[in-house]
Scaffold this motif. Structure first.
Motif, PDB file in Angstrom:
ATOM      1  N   ARG A 189     -17.158   0.655  32.615  1.00 49.79           N
ATOM      2  CA  ARG A 189     -16.958   1.144  31.250  1.00 49.79           C
ATOM      3  C   ARG A 189     -17.122   2.656  31.219  1.00 49.79           C
ATOM      4  O   ARG A 189     -16.406   3.349  30.519  1.00 49.79           O
ATOM      5  CB  ARG A 189     -17.985   0.532  30.292  1.00 49.79           C
ATOM      6  N   HIS A 227     -27.272  -0.618  25.066  1.00 50.40           N
ATOM      7  CA  HIS A 227     -27.436  -1.188  23.740  1.00 50.40           C
ATOM      8  C   HIS A 227     -26.803  -2.577  23.739  1.00 50.40           C
ATOM      9  O   HIS A 227     -25.696  -2.753  24.232  1.00 50.40           O
ATOM     10  CB  HIS A 227     -26.751  -0.255  22.730  1.00 50.40           C
ATOM     11  N   THR A 287     -25.702  -5.722  21.229  1.00 52.01           N
ATOM     12  CA  THR A 287     -25.567  -6.100  19.820  1.00 52.01           C
ATOM     13  C   THR A 287     -26.147  -7.501  19.595  1.00 52.01           C
ATOM     14  O   THR A 287     -26.479  -8.199  20.559  1.00 52.01           O
ATOM     15  CB  THR A 287     -24.091  -6.101  19.384  1.00 52.01           C
ATOM     16  N   VAL A 304     -24.798 -10.263  18.838  1.00 49.03           N
ATOM     17  CA  VAL A 304     -24.101 -11.376  19.490  1.00 49.03           C
ATOM     18  C   VAL A 304     -24.145 -11.262  21.005  1.00 49.03           C
ATOM     19  O   VAL A 304     -23.755 -12.202  21.693  1.00 49.03           O
ATOM     20  CB  VAL A 304     -22.626 -11.486  19.035  1.00 49.03           C
ATOM     21  N   GLY A 305     -24.580 -10.117  21.517  1.00 44.54           N
ATOM     22  CA  GLY A 305     -24.726  -9.998  22.958  1.00 44.54           C
ATOM     23  C   GLY A 305     -23.686  -9.124  23.638  1.00 44.54           C
ATOM     24  O   GLY A 305     -23.480  -9.215  24.842  1.00 44.54           O
ATOM     25  N   ILE A 306     -22.994  -8.272  22.872  1.00 43.38           N
ATOM     26  CA  ILE A 306     -22.047  -7.335  23.472  1.00 43.38           C
ATOM     27  C   ILE A 306     -22.835  -6.129  23.968  1.00 43.38           C
ATOM     28  O   ILE A 306     -23.628  -5.556  23.227  1.00 43.38           O
ATOM     29  CB  ILE A 306     -21.014  -6.859  22.435  1.00 43.38           C
ATOM     30  N   ARG A 307     -22.589  -5.752  25.213  1.00 44.04           N
ATOM     31  CA  ARG A 307     -23.310  -4.627  25.778  1.00 44.04           C
ATOM     32  C   ARG A 307     -22.456  -3.374  25.712  1.00 44.04           C
ATOM     33  O   ARG A 307     -21.267  -3.414  26.001  1.00 44.04           O
ATOM     34  CB  ARG A 307     -23.630  -4.895  27.248  1.00 44.04           C
ATOM     35  N   ASN A 308     -23.077  -2.265  25.343  1.00 40.32           N
ATOM     36  CA  ASN A 308     -22.403  -0.983  25.520  1.00 40.32           C
ATOM     37  C   ASN A 308     -23.448   0.096  25.729  1.00 40.32           C
ATOM     38  O   ASN A 308     -24.625  -0.105  25.463  1.00 40.32           O
ATOM     39  CB  ASN A 308     -21.461  -0.657  24.357  1.00 40.32           C
ATOM     40  N   PRO A 365     -19.632 -14.308  24.068  1.00 42.52           N
ATOM     41  CA  PRO A 365     -20.326 -14.664  22.836  1.00 42.52           C
ATOM     42  C   PRO A 365     -19.503 -14.383  21.572  1.00 42.52           C
ATOM     43  O   PRO A 365     -19.923 -14.736  20.477  1.00 42.52           O
ATOM     44  CB  PRO A 365     -21.582 -13.785  22.879  1.00 42.52           C
ATOM     45  N   ILE A 366     -18.336 -13.747  21.714  1.00 40.75           N
ATOM     46  CA  ILE A 366     -17.535 -13.375  20.544  1.00 40.75           C
ATOM     47  C   ILE A 366     -16.865 -14.616  19.957  1.00 40.75           C
ATOM     48  O   ILE A 366     -16.126 -15.327  20.650  1.00 40.75           O
ATOM     49  CB  ILE A 366     -16.472 -12.327  20.926  1.00 40.75           C
ATOM     50  N   ASP A 376     -18.043 -10.258  15.268  1.00 42.98           N
ATOM     51  CA  ASP A 376     -18.768 -10.201  16.547  1.00 42.98           C
ATOM     52  C   ASP A 376     -18.262  -9.088  17.448  1.00 42.98           C
ATOM     53  O   ASP A 376     -18.854  -8.808  18.487  1.00 42.98           O
ATOM     54  CB  ASP A 376     -18.626 -11.532  17.302  1.00 42.98           C
ATOM     55  N   LEU A 377     -17.142  -8.464  17.080  1.00 42.51           N
ATOM     56  CA  LEU A 377     -16.546  -7.439  17.934  1.00 42.51           C
ATOM     57  C   LEU A 377     -17.269  -6.097  17.836  1.00 42.51           C
ATOM     58  O   LEU A 377     -16.897  -5.145  18.516  1.00 42.51           O
ATOM     59  CB  LEU A 377     -15.063  -7.251  17.592  1.00 42.51           C
ATOM     60  N   GLU A 378     -18.277  -5.994  16.972  1.00 43.41           N
ATOM     61  CA  GLU A 378     -19.068  -4.763  16.830  1.00 43.41           C
ATOM     62  C   GLU A 378     -19.521  -4.257  18.207  1.00 43.41           C
ATOM     63  O   GLU A 378     -20.104  -5.005  18.992  1.00 43.41           O
ATOM     64  CB  GLU A 378     -20.285  -5.051  15.946  1.00 43.41           C
ATOM     65  N   GLY A 379     -19.208  -2.985  18.479  1.00 44.76           N
ATOM     66  CA  GLY A 379     -19.666  -2.374  19.730  1.00 44.76           C
ATOM     67  C   GLY A 379     -18.846  -2.730  20.952  1.00 44.76           C
ATOM     68  O   GLY A 379     -19.194  -2.341  22.063  1.00 44.76           O
ATOM     69  N   SER A 380     -17.729  -3.439  20.771  1.00 44.64           N
ATOM     70  CA  SER A 380     -16.965  -3.892  21.934  1.00 44.64           C
ATOM     71  C   SER A 380     -15.845  -2.915  22.289  1.00 44.64           C
ATOM     72  O   SER A 380     -15.503  -2.023  21.521  1.00 44.64           O
ATOM     73  CB  SER A 380     -16.363  -5.267  21.641  1.00 44.64           C
ATOM     74  N   CYS A 411     -12.633  -4.362  29.370  1.00 44.51           N
ATOM     75  CA  CYS A 411     -12.695  -4.595  27.930  1.00 44.51           C
ATOM     76  C   CYS A 411     -13.278  -5.982  27.635  1.00 44.51           C
ATOM     77  O   CYS A 411     -13.167  -6.895  28.451  1.00 44.51           O
ATOM     78  CB  CYS A 411     -11.337  -4.415  27.259  1.00 44.51           C
ATOM     79  N   ASP A 412     -13.911  -6.115  26.468  1.00 44.85           N
ATOM     80  CA  ASP A 412     -14.513  -7.380  26.057  1.00 44.85           C
ATOM     81  C   ASP A 412     -13.468  -8.312  25.467  1.00 44.85           C
ATOM     82  O   ASP A 412     -13.645  -9.530  25.489  1.00 44.85           O
ATOM     83  CB  ASP A 412     -15.572  -7.122  24.984  1.00 44.85           C
TER      84      ASP A 412
END
Lengths: 354, 371
Positions: A126, A204, A206, A208-212, B158-159, B164-168, B213-214
């Motif tokens: 990323r 970080h 989120t 729901v578990g999205i990493r950034n 998890p999306i 749920d796409l926040e931060g993706s 990409c997520d």
């Protein structure tokens, strides 16, 4: 009728409309899809300029090293330099950039397995995230002190150089000038109350578990791939220019310097390179211009430079002719700016009377 | 250096060189101007049909990377719904569905190919929007597939929904309506994200597999196709999941240049002809029998056959085609449903119960009457 068919609509009113798309890479700006198309184009220009500025510095360093290495007495060093030059300059840049991106940078660890060193350095496909410094309110004052320090250091160096010439003895003028600058910078940095604060990246996650990764200095794999591709490709050509420049000097220059008892490093930096520079600069300028124009190949791997922005606008609303005129004018302006700087530098290093 | 120019002989040679260059430039400008005059006429009504008939093939801009719509198969042939409609046009024009030349068009250059007359018609999963219709000087003939933008993620991601796409990071094709929809929809919902815009599907698949990409957004028809052909070593179709959300309306269909209404009508009515045949129950199997003995006047008019001794309808002739052109189309390619079952149904999108069912079954596929 041909105007209709080819969409030859001149006029730039469309630039004030909203762009409608977002950027993955931005430098110094906070563009949002509701901002104007002109703003989007500006982001594209900054992305190109960033690529070109960093690319020119790095490719010059690489090229000079590789050029000198090709003339090395060490068999291994000169053969490695030859191998580099001949493989890189004889294969297409587009392919090299795509390989750097897909084979190297995309294969870095995924964000879930990002390499984490001390919670301040992260490496994944990323981004490469490094700690950086962020300016605060006191930065303006410190910048003034820095300027004063630079002038003082310059005057000290000039004075020491004059004494060196008079006495014929090295007084390390540049080292002392730099030392003065660093001391002044550190003292005023403390005096103004730390105008720069560390800005460390952090991982970080989120809800729901999205990493950034946020904060710090982030280098995207797209930018890295294009930059490395351009630097290595252009460096191979610069290496040949440097080698040619050095070999064009009469052999007596090197022999006389050896006879005076100068070391290998001193011969290169005091005798050979300053003279070779006169031969090197005009073709070197060409390579800088090539790097600038080749930066448009970034479009192949999702790095949003001006061609990317331009074609996106054309595909959304048409207006191919004005958009391509803008792209044309931008490259022309960039190239002319580089030419002006390099030509003035060229005039400075040329021997008087030639 | 400049001193050399003052030597008379050298100066003479220089000026002669300049003169030669100027002359060449003037000649090339005249050539360009002449060429321009020829182009002027080419967009007039009826010119495209004449050009196509003279050439003996129809040039169609298609996609080569989307299973179910326009895809280059491993054996080197093109397949998909867009491809079938291109063949239907060739069958209508020449009585031979193979007299078609496929030109691979990218998302970014497709309208340039069309406006510069490199292609006669663009059938490349192109969404009908007002700005394309008006600003890009193109005309959308008919909708062959009602699509909507969707989002695909890894099956174990998890999306579950848009929020749920926040931060993706989301991969998208640059210069598409999808790219703009994504910014608009997620922007309005206040979902912060990074859009990574690639030139095409192949590049996105590479980046998506690598985990760059997520999520990946495109038309749902496209995503369903990409899912079925997802590389086995990356987990195959089971490794991907399409979110239930639909972000937009994406009506897809053939596009022609503005200005040639005869050509527009021809493309439009060949497409409508396949839909009408579906409604009337005419298909590739029974078309020959029905043409010989039409069971109704509607079928006779569609196929250019005589119904109970009445004169043959002017449908084909008015389009500048053979009266029996729909017989060729239906015999060689088939009706709308046959095309759909052969192509889009294969990527897992059933027609029954979807908005792409016939209006008779509650869908949106509806041909205006032929009379």
């Amino acid at each position: 009728m041909i105007d209709r068919a080819l969409d030859l609509e001149l006029g730039f009113g469309f630039l004030s409309g909203p762009g409608g798309f977002n950027f993955s890479n931005q430098w110094l700006t906070g563009y949002d899809s509701n901002d104007s198309r002109l703003g989007a184009y500006g982001v594209g220009i900054l992305n190109t300029v960033r690529l070109v500025l960093i690319g020119i510095v790095l490719t010059t360093i690489l090229g000079v090293f590789a050029g000198v290495a090709r003339l090395s007495d060490n068999w291994l060093v000169s053969r490695l330099a030859t191998l580099y030059v001949e493989t890189i300059r004889n294969t297409p840049l587009l392919i090299q950039i795509v390989i750097w991106y897909t084979v190297v940078f995309l294969q870095l660890p995924k964000i879930a397995d990002a390499v984490n060193i001390l919670d301040v350095f992260y490496l994944s496909n990323r981004a490469l995230a490094l700690p950086s410094l962020a300016a605060n309110g006191a930065f303006g004052l410190w910048a003034i002190f820095l300027a004063i320090g630079a002038v003082a250091a310059f005057i000290l160096r000039k004075w020491l150089l004059r004494r060196e010439e008079r006495d014929g003895e090295s007084l390390h003028a540049t080292t002392w000038g730099l030392a003065l600058f660093v001391v002044l910078a550190v003292v005023t940095f403390i005096a103004t109350g730390t105008p720069l604060e560390p800005n460390t990246p952090s991982l970080h996650v989120t809800d729901v578990g999205i990493r950034n990764i946020t904060g710090g200095l982030q280098v995207s794999p797209e930018f890295a791939a294009v930059l490395i591709g351009l630097v290595i490709y252009t460096g191979a050509f610069i290496a040949e220019i440097v080698r040619g420049g050095i070999q064009a000097l009469p052999r007596g220059q090197d022999e006389a310097a050896t006879a005076l008892g100068l070391s290998g490093y001193q011969r290169m930096t005091l005798i050979i390179l300053p003279q070779a520079l006169r031969i090197i600069i005009p073709p070197l300028t060409n390579q800088y211009l090539n790097l600038t124009k080749n930066s448009s190949l970034a479009v192949a791997i999702a790095y949003p430079e001006i061609i990317w922005v331009g074609t996106t606008i054309v595909n959304n609303i048409g207006r191919a002719v004005p958009v391509f005129l803008m792209i044309f004018a931008t490259y022309l302006a960039l190239s002319l700016a580089i030419s002006v700087v390099m030509n003035s530098f060229n005039r400075r290093v040329q021997l008087a009377g030639r | 250096m400049l001193g050399h120019l003052s030597i008379p002989g050298v100066y003479m040679r220089f000026s002669r060189l300049w003169l030669l260059m100027l002359a060449l430039f003037a000649i090339s400008m005249i050539a360009v101007a002449c060429n321009g005059d020829d182009d002027d006429g080419a967009v007039a009504s009826g010119e495209t049909l004449k050009t196509v008939l003279d050439r003996g093939t129809i040039k169609v801009g298609v996609k080569d990377s989307q299973p179910g719509f326009g895809n280059l198969e491993p054996d080197g042939t093109f397949a998909g719904q867009d491809i079938e409609f291109a063949r239907a046009l060739a069958a209508a024009l020449f009585g031979n569905k193979n007299q078609v030349e496929f030109v691979v068009a990218s998302a970014a250059n497709r309208f340039e190919l069309l406006s510069s007359e490199e292609i006669d018609v663009l059938i490349r999963t192109t969404t009908w929007t007002s700005s394309r219709d008006i600003d890009l000087k193109s005309s959308f003939t008919a909708t062959t597939f009602y699509d909507g933008q969707g989002i695909i993620v890894n099956a174990n991601s998890p999306i579950q929904s848009l929020s749920d796409l926040e931060g993706s990071t989301i991969c998208v094709t640059s210069g598409t309506t999808t790219e703009v929809n994504l910014a608009t929809r997620l922007g309005a919902a206040g979902v912060n994200h990074t859009a990574l815009s690639f030139a095409g599907d192949a590049e996105i698949i590479e980046a998506f597999i690598a985990g760059r990409c997520d999520a990946w957004t495109a038309d749902k028809g496209n995503l369903a196709g990409q899912r079925t052909s997802f590389p086995a070593d990356a987990g195959g179709s089971a490794a991907l999941r399409i979110l239930p959300d639909t972000l937009s309306k994406e009506p897809l269909g053939p596009v022609v240049r503005d200005g040639d209404t005869e050509w527009y009508d021809l493309v439009q009515w060949v497409v409508f002809g396949t839909m009408a045949a579906d409604e009337l129950g005419v298909n590739s199997q029974n078309v020959t029998a029905m043409a010989a003995n039409p069971p109704s006047k509607d079928i006779a008019d569609l196929l250019g056959a005589s119904f109970q001794g009445a004169p043959v309808s002017e449908f084909g002739a008015s389009l500048g085609l053979s009266p029996t052109f729909m017989q060729d189309v239906l015999f060689q390619v088939g009706n709308y449903d046959e095309i759909y079952q052969r192509t889009i149904a294969q990527i897992g999108l059933a027609r029954a119960g979807s908005i792409n069912a016939s209006w008779l079954d509650g869908g949106l596929i509806y041909a205006p009457p032929i009379r």
